[in-house]
Design an enzyme around this catalytic site. Structure first.
Site, mmCIF file in Angstrom:
data_model
loop_
_atom_site.group_PDB
_atom_site.id
_atom_site.type_symbol
_atom_site.label_atom_id
_atom_site.label_comp_id
_atom_site.label_asym_id
_atom_site.label_seq_id
_atom_site.Cartn_x
_atom_site.Cartn_y
_atom_site.Cartn_z
ATOM 1 N N ASP A 93 0.831 -1.208 0.000
ATOM 2 C CA ASP A 93 0.000 0.000 0.000
ATOM 3 C C ASP A 93 0.864 1.255 0.000
ATOM 4 O O ASP A 93 2.080 1.200 0.277
ATOM 5 C CB ASP A 93 -0.886 -0.028 1.261
ATOM 6 C CG ASP A 93 -2.256 0.578 1.028
ATOM 7 O OD1 ASP A 93 -2.381 1.430 0.138
ATOM 8 O OD2 ASP A 93 -3.192 0.210 1.761
ATOM 9 N N ASP B 294 -10.978 1.830 -2.848
ATOM 10 C CA ASP B 294 -11.453 1.518 -1.493
ATOM 11 C C ASP B 294 -12.976 1.470 -1.452
ATOM 12 O O ASP B 294 -13.555 1.105 -0.433
ATOM 13 C CB ASP B 294 -10.949 2.572 -0.499
ATOM 14 C CG ASP B 294 -9.547 2.242 -0.010
ATOM 15 O OD1 ASP B 294 -9.066 1.134 -0.313
ATOM 16 O OD2 ASP B 294 -8.939 3.097 0.661
HETATM 17 C C1 GLA Z 1 -5.732 1.733 2.255
HETATM 18 C C2 GLA Z 1 -6.168 0.592 1.343
HETATM 19 C C3 GLA Z 1 -7.211 -0.251 2.019
HETATM 20 C C4 GLA Z 1 -6.675 -0.775 3.332
HETATM 21 C C5 GLA Z 1 -6.199 0.360 4.191
HETATM 22 C C6 GLA Z 1 -5.476 -0.147 5.413
HETATM 23 O O1 GLA Z 1 -6.736 2.656 2.403
HETATM 24 O O2 GLA Z 1 -6.620 1.093 0.133
HETATM 25 O O3 GLA Z 1 -7.633 -1.310 1.196
HETATM 26 O O4 GLA Z 1 -5.629 -1.676 3.075
HETATM 27 O O5 GLA Z 1 -5.306 1.224 3.508
HETATM 28 O O6 GLA Z 1 -5.069 0.872 6.230
#
Ligand code: GLA
Length: 736
Positions: free
Chosen positions: A473, A543
């Site tokens: 990420d 997300d």
């Molecule tokens: C980001 C990612 C999510 C999740 C969060 C965890 O927002 O896009 O899918 O993994 O971080 O903190």
């Protein structure tokens, strides 16, 4: 004369479908497309043509027709005609003049095409540019990039503009298709006719370069774009950092369009040392006469088969990710329950998301601490990670884990306590803080930081060699424009050095762990892109897991990326991002367009839902090769008409199998759903329809119907779609 003969000898090694027609004309061809250059020694390299495949006899005809572009292939600042420049430099003596003239052409065959390199040198300075063209015969893609170097004695040369490529486009009805969005609403499709003036598509986040615009476009040459017909050029910049695509429309405000793409030069002047070569990222061009879907299929094939998507032809596992199920509230019991639930559903991989790590001083209870401290939180997981890996194994699952190695929490991580100088920062200024009010980006220009980022993966793999997947990420912008590592007078290299550093790291990881599955994630979908995907097996699209909104985003993403790369998860209702409640069937029907996953607690399913989900996973596994590796045909756009339906299908290359998806997005009384016409099938074959994910809604299905490809593609089918969020998925199998 002597010179010309020598020059002809240099270029006279015609390969495959391409050829050298004269000393000057350099024809680069793929199965269905051609690009024509004119390289006359001592003159600027010219581009003459890009489009449908032409043969050697037609090369002269391109010139005779008056249609040859006859423009500099890599326009230098202040050279005639005075259009947008691809390159602008300041020589070591302060002069900003540049007159590039061709020196030589070389051609070299590769396994799947060839590489053509044209070396040009400035007429007055020891300054060189090599324009490079790599063709991929079967996928109809030609990558274009530039290599810049010099040997000036007085010092560094400042690169002020350094595009990867320039491409002229002719046409008075050219439409642009591009993707734009924001967090939780990525990759929306926008389409518009090109008119007088300049259109700029750019990203200046520094890290998450798909966060706003995305670095790919399609240019439809025959008016309003169509999915299945018409001439379309596609262009994708293969870069993970800041970029700029420019389209300057010229001549009568509509006829000639100058397209340039490359690294965004804002705050990025590059000081090139004598003997150093600056290599720009590639722009991948493709051309199709089968509309936008044709261009998509070319990009998908290139990604999967020509190494632009890591392990592109491998089938992807069905996984369960812990994020929306438990967020940061990870503990052994909850994770074990998720693993067992994933196994019961028929999943193949379990991924533990954010929240598993901590240091002595800082814990990861939410997003404001411990980032950078990659040791297990023993309060949450007293026995560590190994028992979870064992539990997964016992249940027949592989194990994956979340990391965010390029970042750390400012003043709330031991990483910061020990290495404050590893964080990018404006000296003497208050930092601009990202996620959680504490997150900042590490200085990847620094080789020590590169080693650290590598070690996050390497240590986990050393301690737990059975980890088979990592979600990588990146949740902050490069906001603090100051590198403690780079010299004061080279701070303008930060954006570029960051991405060079990132590339070094992922190349090291790939050399050591070629089979580790890596997902690229950046606050959702902001790292979908061909700068990243050669090293990553897939990307997280957004997300936002709301199935309705995903239809729009996945439609956009499918323009450039294959389903194999597009992670798409079924989540709970009401949806955590939009609050929308849609049927489980609709959620599966949408997630089954891509790499299927589940992102909720399986214990939230009712027994009926569980049975439905298990069957859906079984069917997906049976059909995944078709979905992940098949040819995509987008049929009805959610962005067009009343926006009330959407439909697409995947067809196997031998046209024996297909899977069709139809969705109803809005419901109005008295409004009839129009017929759905399919595409890509063999008109001479009959196909048996088998409905998947059958809902218990009393709707009539076409189960078992046998219909010819001809009829399916010309007359179509009438789908019974009831209210909003009803959908139908059919598996089609050719029958004798
Ligand atoms: C980001 C990612 C999510 C999740 C969060 C965890 O927002 O896009 O899918 O993994 O971080 O903190």
């Amino acid at each position: 004369m002597m010179k010309k003969t020598l020059f002809a000898a240099l270029v006279a090694c015609a390969i495959g479908g391409s050829g050298v027609v004269s000393a000057e004309d350099v024809l680069i061809s793929t199965r269905n497309t051609s690009l024509l250059l004119r390289a006359v020694e001592g003159e600027p390299l010219k581009i003459a043509y890009y489009g449908t495949l032409i043969n050697e006899a037609e090369v002269a005809q391109v010139w005779q027709s008056g249609m040859a572009f006859n423009r500099p292939a890599y326009p230098a600042f202040n050279t005639w005609p005075l259009d947008e420049a691809a390159i602008e430099v300041e020589h070591a003596d302060g002069s900003i003049s540049l007159e590039l003239a061709v020196v030589s052409v070389t051609r070299e065959a590769t396994d799947n095409g060839e590489v053509v390199r044209v070396l040009s040198r400035d007429k007055a300075y020891p300054f060189e540019v090599t324009n490079c063209y790599r063709s991929y015969t079967n996928s109809d893609v030609i990558e274009v990039w530039s290599e810049i170097s010099h040997n000036e004695k007085k010092g560094d040369v400042k690169l002020a503009q350094f595009a990867s490529a320039y491409m002229p486009v002719h046409g008075d009805q050219v439409w642009l298709s591009h993707l734009h969005g924001c967090w939780a609403n990525e990759a929306n499709l926008f389409e518009e006719p090109l008119t007088a003036g300049m259109k700029v598509i750019k990203n200046r986040d520094g890290v998450r370069n798909g966060m706003s615009d995305m670095p790919e476009v399609m240019l439809s040459l025959d008016g309003k774009p169509d999915e299945l017909s018409g001439r379309v050029i596609g262009a994708a910049l293969c870069y993970s950092g800041n970029y700029e695509l420019r389209i300057d429309t010229d001549i009568d405000g509509k006829y000639l369009h100058h397209f340039l793409a490359g690294i965004d030069e804002t705050a990025s002047q590059y000081y090139l040392k004598a003997g150093e070569t600056f290599v720009t990222p590639e722009v991948a061009f493709t051309y199709s006469e089968e509309g936008k879907s044709g261009v998509s299929r070319n990009f998908h094939n290139w990604a999967r088969r020509d190494g632009k998507l890591h392990n592109g032809t491998a089938l992807r596992d069905v996984l369960l990710n812990s994020w929306e199920g438990v967020y940061f509230d990870i503990d052994t019991e909850r994770i074990v329950k998720l693993i067992q639930g994933a196994a019961e559903l028929g999943g193949e991989l379990f991924v533990m998301d954010d929240g598993w790590f901590a240091s002595e001083k800082y814990r990861r209870m939410k997003d404001d601490a411990a980032l950078g401290d990659w040791t297990v939180d023993r309060q949450k997981l007293p026995d560590g990670i190994q028992p979870l890996i064992d539990e997964a194994k016992k249940n027949g699952l592989k194990f994956g884990i979340w990391i965010e190695p390029e970042m750390g929490n400012w003043k709330s991580s031991e990483l910061y306590d020990k290495h404050p100088d590893w964080f990018l920062q404006y000296p003497g200024r208050e930092p601009i803080l990202g996620r959680g009010g504490t997150q900042m980006v590490l200085d990847l220009a620094n080789p020590e930081v590169q080693d650290f980022v590598f070690s996050v993966v390497d240590n986990l793999m050393t301690d737990y060699p059975e980890i088979s997947y990592m979600k990588w990420d990146a949740n902050a912008s490069l906001a603090n424009y100051g590198s403690p590592y780079l010299p004061k007078n080279r701070q303008s290299h930060i954006y570029i050095e960051y991405h060079k550093g990132l590339r070094n790291v992922v190349e090291r990881i790939r050399a050591k762990y070629p089979d580790l599955v890596l997902q690229a994630c950046a606050s959702g979908g902001a790292r979908a892109g061909y700068g990243t995907l050669p090293y990553f097996d897939e990307f997280w699209g957004s997300d936002d897991t709301d199935a309705l909104q995903r239809i729009y985003m996945q439609w956009g993403l499918s323009m450039f990326y294959p389903a194999a790369a597009m992670a798409s998860h079924v989540s709970t209702v009401p949806n955590h991002q939009t609050g929308r409640v849609v049927p489980l069937k609709f959620r599966f029907d949408v997630a089954m367009q891509g790499r299927l996953g589940i992102e909720m607690r399986p214990s939230d399913f009712t027994p009926e839902e569980l049975a439905f989900a298990k069957q859906a996973v079984t069917d997906y596994k049976r059909l995944r090769e078709l979905i992940q590796q098949g040819d995509l045909y987008r049929l009805r756009s959610p962005y067009e008409g009343k926006g009330d339906v959407a439909s697409l299908m995947y067809v196997s290359p031998d046209k024996q199998k297909a899977v069709f998806y139809g969705y109803k997005l809005k419901h109005f009384a008295g409004h009839t759903v129009p017929p759905f016409r399919m595409a890509g099938l063999d008109p001479n074959k009959n196909y048996r329809l088998h409905e998947l994910n059958v809902a218990d809604d009393g709707m009539k299905s076409m189960e078992g119907a046998v219909i010819s490809g001809h009829l399916l593609m010309t007359n179509g089918i009438k789908l019974v779609l009831g209210t909003e969020y009803s959908s139908r998925v059919f598996e089609l199998t050719a029958v004798e």
